[in-house]
Design a protein around this motif. Structure first.
Motif, mmCIF file in Angstrom:
data_model
loop_
_atom_site.group_PDB
_atom_site.id
_atom_site.type_symbol
_atom_site.label_atom_id
_atom_site.label_comp_id
_atom_site.label_asym_id
_atom_site.label_seq_id
_atom_site.Cartn_x
_atom_site.Cartn_y
_atom_site.Cartn_z
ATOM 1 N N THR A 135 0.890 -1.054 -0.110
ATOM 2 C CA THR A 135 0.013 -0.029 -0.107
ATOM 3 C C THR A 135 0.823 1.155 0.007
ATOM 4 O O THR A 135 0.570 2.048 -0.726
ATOM 5 N N ILE A 136 2.015 1.322 0.769
ATOM 6 C CA ILE A 136 2.771 2.525 1.059
ATOM 7 C C ILE A 136 3.608 2.677 -0.487
ATOM 8 O O ILE A 136 3.525 3.729 -1.033
ATOM 9 N N GLN A 163 1.174 4.093 -3.000
ATOM 10 C CA GLN A 163 0.924 5.475 -2.787
ATOM 11 C C GLN A 163 2.124 6.204 -3.228
ATOM 12 O O GLN A 163 2.008 7.586 -3.759
ATOM 13 N N MET A 170 1.825 6.547 -6.926
ATOM 14 C CA MET A 170 0.752 7.397 -7.465
ATOM 15 C C MET A 170 1.373 8.843 -7.424
ATOM 16 O O MET A 170 1.106 9.703 -8.063
ATOM 17 N N LYS A 171 2.019 9.059 -6.140
ATOM 18 C CA LYS A 171 2.786 10.588 -5.997
ATOM 19 C C LYS A 171 3.823 10.755 -7.051
ATOM 20 O O LYS A 171 3.728 11.765 -7.506
#
Length: 271
Positions: A95-96, A99, A102-103
């Motif tokens: 998950t990290i 993220q 995506m960033k």
């Protein structure tokens, strides 16, 4: 009698033991018999111990089997629990990582947008300049809405100014709309009292203003208080001064037609 007893005793010993008969020695007979009995007694505990050991081994074997069975089940459960605990950190880490991806994607999209803008500007800067189209107006004449306009740099009377315009295929400017008035006014330079003739007068009938083409004036862009015919003022002119609060649609005045002022010509644009 004694011999008979000795013989009988010897025979009894021989029956019990196939050894030599040494005579009627009772103590020896008793000792030897005791030894035989001792041997029998010693063999019985060993058998008992062997049986006990065999039983203990059997019990231990059963205990080990049961323990191994439970241990196997426990190991499987512990392994499953360990795998679950291990999978949870894996999900969190994924998950990290997602993220962060995506960033990073958002930042890359911004950089791409900036680069596209730079490329567009560079392409525009390096593009060849458009070939100017031929103006429908002659040199020193400005085009607007189908007409060409000329701003003079010299001075003449209103009548002489009209003659000049006619000699060049036009007439003093006829201004009918605010847009046309603003366009012409923007062409004029600022000055203390920069005044320019245009094509309106009331020479024939006072306060009956007509354009040079004979059409009657309707409305107009007079300054407040104008026209006032202060000194027999029968011709119209417009001004553009250094006062920035002045506006194009309030710039008309009347003046004596014999005054020498610059002028504004108008003619149809060539097709």
């Amino acid at each position: 009698m004694s011999e008979s007893r000795g013989s009988i005793h010897c025979n009894l010993i021989e029956e019990q033991d196939e050894g030599d008969c040494r005579g009627p020695d009772v103590p020896y007979t008793v000792f030897k018999d005791s030894v035989k009995r001792g041997k029998g007694l010693c063999q019985e505990p060993f058998k008992l111990v062997s049986g006990c050991l065999a039983g203990i081994c059997l019990v231990l074997l059963i205990v080990l089997l049961v323990t191994n069975t439970h241990t196997g089940k426990g190991s499987s459960a512990q392994q499953s629990e360990a795998e679950m605990q291990k999978s949870c950190p894996n999900v969190t880490a994924l998950t990290i990582d997602l993220q962060m991806q995506m960033k990073a994607k958002g930042e890359l999209e911004k950089e791409v947008s900036v680069l596209k803008g730079r490329i567009a500007r560079l392409e525009a800067a390096s593009a060849p300049a458009p070939v100017p189209t031929k103006s429908p107006c002659a040199e020193d004449w400005k085009f607007f809405n189908g007409s060409c306009y000329f701003i003079s740099g010299s001075r003449r009377s209103w009548d002489d100014s009209e003659e000049y315009c006619q000699n060049n295929g036009g007439h003093l400017a006829i201004i009918l709309t605010p847009e046309e008035q603003t366009f012409i006014w923007d062409l004029l330079p600022r000055g203390h009292w920069n005044a320019y003739w245009f094509g309106i007068s009331d020479e024939k009938v006072e306060e009956d203003w007509h354009w040079v083409d004979g059409t009657k004036l309707v409305g107009g862009f007079w300054e407040e208080g104008e026209p006032n015919n202060h000194f027999n003022e029968d011709c119209g002119y417009m001004i553009k001064t250094d006062v920035l609060t002045r506006v194009a649609i309030k710039s008309w005045y009347d003046a004596p037609c014999h005054m020498y002022l610059p002028w504004i010509c108008e003619k149809l644009a060539s097709s």
